[in-house]
Write an enzyme that holds these catalytic residues in place. Structure first.
Site, PDB file in Angstrom:
ATOM      1  N   GLY A 105     -18.242 -16.858  33.542  1.00 56.52           N
ATOM      2  CA  GLY A 105     -16.944 -17.267  33.487  1.00 56.52           C
ATOM      3  C   GLY A 105     -16.586 -18.717  33.346  1.00 56.52           C
ATOM      4  O   GLY A 105     -17.558 -19.467  33.589  1.00 56.52           O
TER       5      GLY A 105
ATOM      6  N   CYS B 130     -24.873 -16.493  36.259  1.00 56.86           N
ATOM      7  CA  CYS B 130     -23.980 -17.770  35.995  1.00 56.86           C
ATOM      8  C   CYS B 130     -22.812 -17.950  36.876  1.00 56.86           C
ATOM      9  O   CYS B 130     -23.112 -18.103  37.937  1.00 56.86           O
ATOM     10  CB  CYS B 130     -23.469 -18.228  34.564  1.00 56.86           C
ATOM     11  SG  CYS B 130     -23.224 -19.630  33.945  1.00 56.86           S
ATOM     12  N   TYR B 131     -21.455 -18.008  36.397  1.00 56.98           N
ATOM     13  CA  TYR B 131     -20.470 -18.046  37.308  1.00 56.98           C
ATOM     14  C   TYR B 131     -20.513 -16.743  38.317  1.00 56.98           C
ATOM     15  O   TYR B 131     -20.023 -16.855  39.786  1.00 56.98           O
ATOM     16  CB  TYR B 131     -18.912 -17.761  36.720  1.00 56.98           C
ATOM     17  CG  TYR B 131     -17.944 -17.760  37.555  1.00 56.98           C
ATOM     18  CD1 TYR B 131     -17.127 -18.925  37.775  1.00 56.98           C
ATOM     19  CD2 TYR B 131     -17.421 -16.688  38.080  1.00 56.98           C
ATOM     20  CE1 TYR B 131     -16.192 -19.086  38.777  1.00 56.98           C
ATOM     21  CE2 TYR B 131     -16.182 -16.693  39.001  1.00 56.98           C
ATOM     22  CZ  TYR B 131     -15.588 -17.898  39.396  1.00 56.98           C
ATOM     23  OH  TYR B 131     -14.888 -17.853  40.376  1.00 56.98           O
TER      24      TYR B 131
ATOM     25  N   HIS C 170     -28.145 -17.198  31.580  1.00 60.33           N
ATOM     26  CA  HIS C 170     -27.540 -15.955  30.533  1.00 60.33           C
ATOM     27  C   HIS C 170     -28.628 -15.073  30.271  1.00 60.33           C
ATOM     28  O   HIS C 170     -29.299 -15.221  29.277  1.00 60.33           O
ATOM     29  CB  HIS C 170     -26.436 -16.217  29.564  1.00 60.33           C
ATOM     30  CG  HIS C 170     -25.299 -16.647  30.136  1.00 60.33           C
ATOM     31  ND1 HIS C 170     -24.327 -16.066  30.464  1.00 60.33           N
ATOM     32  CD2 HIS C 170     -24.871 -18.175  30.176  1.00 60.33           C
ATOM     33  CE1 HIS C 170     -23.260 -16.553  30.838  1.00 60.33           C
ATOM     34  NE2 HIS C 170     -23.500 -17.989  30.898  1.00 60.33           N
TER      35      HIS C 170
ATOM     36  N   GLU D 194     -28.396 -12.026  29.122  1.00 59.83           N
ATOM     37  CA  GLU D 194     -27.933 -11.124  28.253  1.00 59.83           C
ATOM     38  C   GLU D 194     -28.027 -11.778  26.713  1.00 59.83           C
ATOM     39  O   GLU D 194     -27.970 -10.866  25.716  1.00 59.83           O
ATOM     40  CB  GLU D 194     -26.316 -10.775  28.480  1.00 59.83           C
ATOM     41  CG  GLU D 194     -25.371 -11.651  28.401  1.00 59.83           C
ATOM     42  CD  GLU D 194     -25.228 -12.717  29.469  1.00 59.83           C
ATOM     43  OE1 GLU D 194     -24.034 -13.352  29.740  1.00 59.83           O
ATOM     44  OE2 GLU D 194     -26.306 -12.733  30.044  1.00 59.83           O
TER      45      GLU D 194
ATOM     46  N   ASP E 142     -16.557   4.640  12.451  1.00 59.48           N
ATOM     47  CA  ASP E 142     -15.994   5.168  13.575  1.00 59.48           C
ATOM     48  C   ASP E 142     -15.316   6.287  13.500  1.00 59.48           C
ATOM     49  O   ASP E 142     -15.352   7.273  14.251  1.00 59.48           O
ATOM     50  CB  ASP E 142     -15.073   3.931  14.120  1.00 59.48           C
ATOM     51  CG  ASP E 142     -15.789   2.652  14.484  1.00 59.48           C
ATOM     52  OD1 ASP E 142     -16.987   2.581  14.425  1.00 59.48           O
ATOM     53  OD2 ASP E 142     -15.208   1.380  14.515  1.00 59.48           O
TER      54      ASP E 142
ATOM     55  N   LYS F 229     -20.585  -0.367  19.207  1.00 63.84           N
ATOM     56  CA  LYS F 229     -20.620  -0.014  17.764  1.00 63.84           C
ATOM     57  C   LYS F 229     -22.117   0.491  17.343  1.00 63.84           C
ATOM     58  O   LYS F 229     -22.295   1.634  16.739  1.00 63.84           O
ATOM     59  CB  LYS F 229     -20.519  -1.145  16.889  1.00 63.84           C
ATOM     60  CG  LYS F 229     -20.510  -0.962  15.459  1.00 63.84           C
ATOM     61  CD  LYS F 229     -19.014  -0.556  14.986  1.00 63.84           C
ATOM     62  CE  LYS F 229     -19.142  -0.173  13.630  1.00 63.84           C
ATOM     63  NZ  LYS F 229     -17.821   0.263  13.131  1.00 63.84           N
TER      64      LYS F 229
END
Length: 513
Positions: free
Chosen positions: A58, A85-86, A172, A174, A230, A369
């Protein structure tokens, strides 16, 4: 319709990072069901208790008064916690450590060095490249924690309290720039938190069919079919659950890609035998768009006309009590502030009229997705259909800056079709997130043969993306791009120049506007 409580659940507490959804996608990829919740709504989300919690990054400073915090009771629940991180900084600040500003920043590529064994880094190297992005610095870690990795700029690049199963990483994990970050996250979920990976599309399909039947009962469901992935996957899933109780309404705006309306009708009416109302409304949309140039005015016009036509057709269906939507989990996350009763702008571009009083059926609202595409394949939809590039509800209306005319639509449809043909022929289609042509509102002087021309300019765009939130231009082989441009100029009357758009997009829309 939420995922069954029988699924093992991981909770991600979001502190405002632009890449929080990437954490969720990495976790889902390892077969673990997870939910994202804003930090100010996290306390309620801890009931029933999740099996583990990840604290996201964040933009705030964890040591300042009023900065975002994790619920205090989280740390007494006896469940594993990973701060990223944050998330690591607030973990430290809340548990007795110290974070300060003004002691050096660390952004971009870095390398961590392990200084102590931990299950978080099981199977990884002694050093690993990672991606840092922090302006504050941890000055002291809480009691019970040990340093397990350092970097040149972070003496506390990774910390662990193995007894309580609390972990913090300053980088990070991710993002793609941390090459083995997914393995780190899987170590946390599977080795530390004990997840078994029970989140599969086969299980989801079976579970959701039962939930749809339970919700709908003997009522009828209307699905606003856009022809996109979708809504198409949602329609096939619902049809598997309730059969003839589903009626799809496909409003053909006349602003779709070349021959796409015919492909949608053939697939759903002929192949799947799903009840389908096909409304050829191209003349209505183009008539209402005459003289409209402002982008937002065009969107609103398309949305208004769509709702009017959809409302009219839905009113003809007896005992209709439900509206099906292809809402995805990113839409849910983004609309937590309250947009749950809006038909998605990139699907049907209009709001649901209050007088319709239809209850929503949203079987895909837990999925990202890529998971929807996997479910589509699981349901038997053709891979070429499931893998199609995203197409916005307003369609070519926003790919023609300025006034939308029948002539402009016809020109753009042909140019766009040629562009996609060449991308497929070169075997590049699946490497690109989204590719499309734009008909620019400018004219250019050109020479064709022995004559001069004064025609329009076509812009080609192709982007790569992992999540549809950010995008970077695709680096085309020039031979492919040259062939597409040459064909467009030779075969599409009205275009005499082609340009390639090489802009990138920060978080937000990846469409032309």
């Amino acid at each position: 319709m939420k995922a069954s409580p029988s699924h093992q659940r991981l909770l991600i507490i979001d502190f405002g990072s632009q890449v929080t959804q990437l954490i969720a996608r990495r976790v889902r990829e390892s077969g673990v069901y997870c939910e994202v919740v804003p930090y100010d709504k996290a306390d309620a989300a801890l009931d029933p208790p999740p099996q583990a919690v990840i604290l996201s990054g964040g933009p705030e400073s964890a040591h300042l008064d009023g900065s975002p915090r994790a619920p205090e009771r989280l740390f007494a629940m006896g469940i594993p916690v990973l701060g990223i991180c944050y998330g690591e900084m607030t973990l430290c600040q809340q548990l007795g450590g110290r974070v300060e500003s003004g002691h050096g920043r660390e952004f971009g590529r870095a390398e961590i060095a392990r200084v102590k064994d931990t299950p978080l880094f099981e199977g990884l190297g002694q050093t690993e490249p990672v991606w840092m992005s922090h302006g504050d610095k941890i000055m002291a870690i809480p009691p019970g924690f040990e340093v397990v990795a350092t970097s040149a700029g972070s003496p506390f690049a990774a910390i662990a309290d193995e007894v309580r199963r609390f972990y913090g990483i300053q980088f990070h994990a991710e993002v793609a720039h941390t090459p083995r970050g997914a393995e780190m996250l899987k170590n946390f979920t599977h080795r530390i938190a004990g997840f078994t990976g029970d989140w599969t599309m086969a299980n989801f399909r079976k579970e959701m069919v039962g939930k749809i039947r339970e919700q709908v009962g003997d009522g009828r469901v209307i699905c606003g079919l856009s022809g996109g992935v979708d809504s198409s996957v949602a329609a096939v899933l619902i049809h598997e659950a309730i059969g003839e109780q589903l009626t799809c309404v496909f409003v053909d705006t006349g602003l779709m890609r070349l021959n796409e309306a015919d492909q949608v009708v053939t697939l759903f009416r002929d192949h799947y035998n799903i009840p389908l109302i096909h409304v050829d409304a191209g003349a209505d949309f183009l008539g209402q768009l005459a003289g409209v140039s402002d982008p937002e005015a065009k969107r609103k016009t398309i949305g208004r006309v769509f709702v009017e036509i959809f409302d009219r057709e839905a009113g003809k269906i007896e005992n209709a009590r439900f509206l099906a939507q292809g809402t995805l989990y990113p839409d849910v996350i983004e609309s937590i502030g309250g947009k749950s009763h809006v038909i998605k702008s990139h699907h049907n571009v209009g709001g649901l009229p209050e007088h319709m009083k239809l209850k929503l059926v949203e079987p895909l609202r837990d999925l990202f997705k890529d998971e929807v595409r996997a479910l589509g394949v699981e349901l038997g939809l053709p891979p070429a259909f499931v893998g199609r590039h995203p197409f916005p509800g307003p369609g070519l209306g926003i790919r023609i800056p300025g006034e939308v005319t029948p002539e402009a639509v016809a020109i753009l449809q042909k140019a766009d079709a040629i562009y996609l043909e060449e991308i497929r022929a070169a075997g590049l289609y699946d490497k690109i997130w989204q590719a499309f042509a734009v008909l620019l509102p400018v004219r250019s002087v050109g020479v064709m043969g022995d004559g001069r021309t004064y025609d329009q300019v076509c812009a080609l765009r192709a982007v790569t993306s992992t999540d549809g939130m950010t995008a970077d231009f695709y680096e085309f082989p020039w031979a492919v791009l040259a062939k597409a441009a040459t064909r467009i100029i030779n075969e599409v009357r009205g275009i005499n120049r082609v340009v390639y758009d090489v802009t990138s997009k920060p978080p937000g829309t990846i469409e032309w506007e």
